[in-house]
Design a protein around this motif. Structure first.
Motif, PDB file in Angstrom:
ATOM      1  N   LEU A 269       0.763  -1.203  -0.184  1.00 32.03           N
ATOM      2  CA  LEU A 269       0.041  -0.052   0.005  1.00 32.03           C
ATOM      3  C   LEU A 269       0.770   1.145   0.006  1.00 32.03           C
ATOM      4  O   LEU A 269       1.913   1.109   0.525  1.00 32.03           O
ATOM      5  CB  LEU A 269      -0.870   0.062   1.287  1.00 32.03           C
ATOM      6  CG  LEU A 269      -0.326   0.321   2.797  1.00 32.03           C
ATOM      7  CD1 LEU A 269      -1.613   0.777   3.477  1.00 32.03           C
ATOM      8  CD2 LEU A 269       0.600  -0.876   3.366  1.00 32.03           C
ATOM      9  N   PRO A 270       0.298   2.369  -0.795  1.00 30.91           N
ATOM     10  CA  PRO A 270       1.124   3.505  -0.735  1.00 30.91           C
ATOM     11  C   PRO A 270       1.395   4.316   0.623  1.00 30.91           C
ATOM     12  O   PRO A 270       0.551   3.859   1.368  1.00 30.91           O
ATOM     13  CB  PRO A 270       0.558   4.479  -1.655  1.00 30.91           C
ATOM     14  CG  PRO A 270      -0.921   3.848  -1.660  1.00 30.91           C
ATOM     15  CD  PRO A 270      -0.874   2.396  -1.576  1.00 30.91           C
ATOM     16  N   THR A 271       2.457   5.026   0.671  1.00 27.75           N
ATOM     17  CA  THR A 271       2.567   5.983   1.957  1.00 27.75           C
ATOM     18  C   THR A 271       1.776   7.189   1.969  1.00 27.75           C
ATOM     19  O   THR A 271       1.844   7.841   0.834  1.00 27.75           O
ATOM     20  CB  THR A 271       4.211   6.085   2.226  1.00 27.75           C
ATOM     21  OG1 THR A 271       4.853   4.844   2.146  1.00 27.75           O
ATOM     22  CG2 THR A 271       4.239   7.049   3.505  1.00 27.75           C
ATOM     23  N   GLN A 272       1.051   7.562   2.823  1.00 31.05           N
ATOM     24  CA  GLN A 272       0.339   8.850   2.919  1.00 31.05           C
ATOM     25  C   GLN A 272       0.761   9.665   3.936  1.00 31.05           C
ATOM     26  O   GLN A 272       0.482   9.193   5.010  1.00 31.05           O
ATOM     27  CB  GLN A 272      -1.155   8.455   2.842  1.00 31.05           C
ATOM     28  CG  GLN A 272      -1.774   7.711   1.605  1.00 31.05           C
ATOM     29  CD  GLN A 272      -3.291   7.423   1.698  1.00 31.05           C
ATOM     30  OE1 GLN A 272      -3.769   6.973   2.704  1.00 31.05           O
ATOM     31  NE2 GLN A 272      -4.034   7.380   0.782  1.00 31.05           N
ATOM     32  N   ARG A 273       1.078  11.039   3.667  1.00 30.14           N
ATOM     33  CA  ARG A 273       1.556  11.574   4.940  1.00 30.14           C
ATOM     34  C   ARG A 273       0.686  13.167   4.846  1.00 30.14           C
ATOM     35  O   ARG A 273       0.401  13.611   3.444  1.00 30.14           O
ATOM     36  CB  ARG A 273       2.965  12.246   4.907  1.00 30.14           C
ATOM     37  CG  ARG A 273       3.821  10.798   5.470  1.00 30.14           C
ATOM     38  CD  ARG A 273       5.323  11.531   6.098  1.00 30.14           C
ATOM     39  NE  ARG A 273       6.300  11.529   4.850  1.00 30.14           N
ATOM     40  CZ  ARG A 273       7.357  11.686   5.048  1.00 30.14           C
ATOM     41  NH1 ARG A 273       8.017  11.870   6.319  1.00 30.14           N
ATOM     42  NH2 ARG A 273       8.128  11.477   3.882  1.00 30.14           N
TER      43      ARG A 273
ATOM     44  N   LYS B 211       6.058  26.436  10.372  1.00 31.06           N
ATOM     45  CA  LYS B 211       6.378  24.926  10.430  1.00 31.06           C
ATOM     46  C   LYS B 211       4.916  24.161  10.714  1.00 31.06           C
ATOM     47  O   LYS B 211       4.174  24.889  10.917  1.00 31.06           O
ATOM     48  CB  LYS B 211       7.260  24.742  11.560  1.00 31.06           C
ATOM     49  CG  LYS B 211       8.666  25.087  11.559  1.00 31.06           C
ATOM     50  CD  LYS B 211       9.488  24.810  12.681  1.00 31.06           C
ATOM     51  CE  LYS B 211      10.882  25.053  12.617  1.00 31.06           C
ATOM     52  NZ  LYS B 211      11.900  24.523  13.533  1.00 31.06           N
ATOM     53  N   PRO B 212       4.905  23.048  10.233  1.00 30.49           N
ATOM     54  CA  PRO B 212       3.522  22.439  10.341  1.00 30.49           C
ATOM     55  C   PRO B 212       3.027  22.550  11.780  1.00 30.49           C
ATOM     56  O   PRO B 212       3.756  22.186  12.835  1.00 30.49           O
ATOM     57  CB  PRO B 212       3.994  20.944   9.943  1.00 30.49           C
ATOM     58  CG  PRO B 212       5.162  20.983   9.158  1.00 30.49           C
ATOM     59  CD  PRO B 212       5.933  22.299   9.681  1.00 30.49           C
ATOM     60  N   LYS B 213       1.688  22.539  11.949  1.00 26.77           N
ATOM     61  CA  LYS B 213       1.183  22.509  13.196  1.00 26.77           C
ATOM     62  C   LYS B 213       1.033  21.017  13.582  1.00 26.77           C
ATOM     63  O   LYS B 213       0.947  20.860  14.729  1.00 26.77           O
ATOM     64  CB  LYS B 213      -0.220  23.100  13.077  1.00 26.77           C
ATOM     65  CG  LYS B 213      -1.203  22.958  14.504  1.00 26.77           C
ATOM     66  CD  LYS B 213      -2.306  23.856  14.573  1.00 26.77           C
ATOM     67  CE  LYS B 213      -3.197  23.455  15.763  1.00 26.77           C
ATOM     68  NZ  LYS B 213      -2.392  23.645  17.116  1.00 26.77           N
ATOM     69  N   LYS B 214       0.797  20.263  12.651  1.00 20.67           N
ATOM     70  CA  LYS B 214       0.667  18.694  12.938  1.00 20.67           C
ATOM     71  C   LYS B 214       1.142  18.044  11.746  1.00 20.67           C
ATOM     72  O   LYS B 214       0.870  18.507  10.427  1.00 20.67           O
ATOM     73  CB  LYS B 214      -0.711  18.288  13.418  1.00 20.67           C
ATOM     74  CG  LYS B 214      -0.907  16.861  13.888  1.00 20.67           C
ATOM     75  CD  LYS B 214      -0.028  16.649  15.040  1.00 20.67           C
ATOM     76  CE  LYS B 214      -0.084  15.198  15.752  1.00 20.67           C
ATOM     77  NZ  LYS B 214      -1.558  14.586  16.043  1.00 20.67           N
ATOM     78  N   VAL B 215       1.839  16.607  11.787  1.00 17.95           N
ATOM     79  CA  VAL B 215       1.900  16.061  10.606  1.00 17.95           C
ATOM     80  C   VAL B 215       1.414  14.676  11.164  1.00 17.95           C
ATOM     81  O   VAL B 215       1.765  13.914  11.915  1.00 17.95           O
ATOM     82  CB  VAL B 215       3.514  15.654  10.295  1.00 17.95           C
ATOM     83  CG1 VAL B 215       3.823  14.690   9.283  1.00 17.95           C
ATOM     84  CG2 VAL B 215       4.109  17.298  10.064  1.00 17.95           C
ATOM     85  N   GLU B 216       0.850  13.969  10.277  1.00 17.55           N
ATOM     86  CA  GLU B 216      -0.134  12.641  10.565  1.00 17.55           C
ATOM     87  C   GLU B 216       0.698  11.743   9.304  1.00 17.55           C
ATOM     88  O   GLU B 216       0.481  11.953   8.088  1.00 17.55           O
ATOM     89  CB  GLU B 216      -1.435  12.633  10.442  1.00 17.55           C
ATOM     90  CG  GLU B 216      -1.985  13.399  11.527  1.00 17.55           C
ATOM     91  CD  GLU B 216      -1.982  12.711  12.767  1.00 17.55           C
ATOM     92  OE1 GLU B 216      -1.585  11.391  12.757  1.00 17.55           O
ATOM     93  OE2 GLU B 216      -2.596  12.925  13.921  1.00 17.55           O
TER      94      GLU B 216
END
Length: 457
Positions: free
Chosen positions: A41-45, A405-410
């Motif tokens: 499965l592909p990676t999703q960020r 900068k990002p507030k959040k990375v998932e």
């Protein structure tokens, strides 16, 4: 891509590198490191950004800057604009770029709650699905990457990136994202030299033709000579919840001191084992928490992790090498040992031993990896081991496109109760963030176990 009630599609376009800007190879074969992930499965960020001010227009400023800087970045990452194909005359799949190829970019608006989605609290995994693009994949070709930029009700926006795992590992994909971010800030056509990708496939030594061996393993699945590039996805589990936990510097230090104090009291204490990595401590703690949650006193708990092989191969592979270069560590843990008072010491020792084994022989047993990976990918239900996605070493919170900068990375694709995602943190007090996905009742119990463990030490 399905059109969800909370999502309004504004534009779907193709972003191409500048014409005649080919400064990197237009054709690139997959190595045996890449082929391990051929149908995975592909990676999703997903990166969440707050608007720096109300005066900056999303549609007139932010989106055009992202598009123009992406185009400039792609001239250095040309394979990302191409497609994965498997020519009949080729033993292995190849990434090919042709003039006019490009990356699909979707622009959308969502009425979702930006601050809820970018928080650490409990959120339904389904709330993230419409924020990351589907990767265009067909039987005879597959896109390498797809991007979606989504605006939230004057609060912020997100950048969702889906990429084919057979083309990029975490280090390569993060390098691309940071190069794109730098281009967006500097509006320059040349990224810093440290981020320039290296495409020389001869660096990956393959004297025993593991690439052909792995390719044949895929062809034999639903074969013979099955050259399909379709991806295999695990079955969706309804009702899963996503949450983020933090390992603070204080947490890691507390666990480290507790482990060392216990070991020093042991007559057979080996002072050379006093240097314990934060990774070993954190993942050992997660294994213990998982064992306590499941409550099984007998049997084994498997922990599998990926490690960067660039620094472990001989000769070493430069860190800016483009592609996959990962090896796996396998740790078998007896459940009764994990549930004992010194369970974290046991897990930490076993994980540290697995890391040392990789340092001494990164490719041991690699002749079997292709068949193992192809079989597991076709039946994810057989994969009941704890595994990881991401790494705090990638520094994803440094991906600043000029809007902060990002507030959040998932890591959206880490969507299984057996997956933990690891990233660095925007919070300076934290060593790393841990993404956890479980059913609600299990999540509540796991969070309680995770927090109580620090209090009891």
């Amino acid at each position: 891509m399905a059109n969800f009630p909370s999502l309004k599609l504004i534009d779907v376009c193709k972003v191409s590198p500048p014409p005649a800007a080919a400064v990197v190879p237009s054709s690139l074969p997959l190595t045996f490191f890449d082929l391990l992930w051929l149908r995975f499965l592909p990676t999703q960020r997903l990166f969440f950004y707050e608007f720096p001010s109300n005066e900056i227009s999303f549609h007139d400023v932010i989106v055009p800057k992202l598009k123009s800087s992406l185009s400039l970045t792609l001239q250095h990452y040309l394979p990302l604009a191409g497609n994965l194909v498997w020519p009949s005359q080729s033993d292995v799949p190849v990434i090919e770029f042709h003039e006019g190829d490009g990356v699909s970019m979707t622009v959308a608006e969502s009425d979702g709650d930006f601050y809820h989605l970018s928080s650490n609290g409990f959120r339904k995994v389904s709330e993230f699905h419409h924020l990351v693009p589907e990767l265009p994949v067909f039987h005879d070709r597959a896109a390498v990457i797809a991007i979606q930029v989504t605006k939230f009700q004057n609060e912020g926006f997100s950048i969702g990136i889906t990429h084919h795992h057979a083309i990029l590992d975490g280090r390569s994909s993060t390098s691309f994202i940071k190069s794109w971010a730098q281009m967006c800030i500097e509006e320059s056509s040349v990224p810093i030299s440290e981020q320039m990708p290296l495409y020389d496939r001869s660096i990956i030594n393959d004297p025993k033709d593991f690439a052909k061996l792995y390719a044949k393993a895929w062809q034999d699945i639903e074969g013979p000579n099955n050259r399909s590039l379709n991806l295999k996805f695990p079955k969706t589990i309804p009702g899963l919840i996503r949450s983020t936990l933090e390992f603070t510097h204080q947490n890691i230090q507390k666990l480290n001191e507790w482990i060392l104090n216990k070991k020093i009291k042991n007559e057979n204490f080996d002072s050379s084992s006093s240097d314990i990595s934060s990774f070993a401590i954190a993942t050992a703690y997660l294994c213990v928490c998982t064992a306590k949650l499941e409550g099984l006193k007998e049997g084994e708990l498997w922990f599998v992790f990926a490690a960067d092989a660039r620094i472990r191969l001989k000769p070493q592979v430069p860190l800016n090498y483009f592609g996959n270069c990962l090896v796996a560590g396998f740790v078998r843990l007896e459940r009764f040992e994990l549930l004992r008072e010194n369970g974290i010491i046991f897990a930490c020792d076993e994980i540290s031993k697995a890391i040392r084994n990789l340092d001494g022989g990164a490719l041991n047993g690699c002749e079997n990896w292709g068949s193992i990976m192809s079989q597991l990918t076709y039946d994810y239900s057989e994969t009941q081991a704890i595994s990881l996605a991401g790494s705090p070493r990638f520094g994803v919170y440094n991906a600043d496109f000029g809007f902060g900068k990002p507030k959040k990375v998932e890591i959206v694709s880490a969507e299984s109760p057996y997956f933990f995602s690891l990233t660095d943190s925007r919070n300076s007090d934290a060593v790393m963030e841990i993404g956890v996905v479980k059913e609600r009742d299990e999540m509540e119990a796991f969070v309680a176990i995770f927090n109580q463990g620090f209090e009891s030490i």
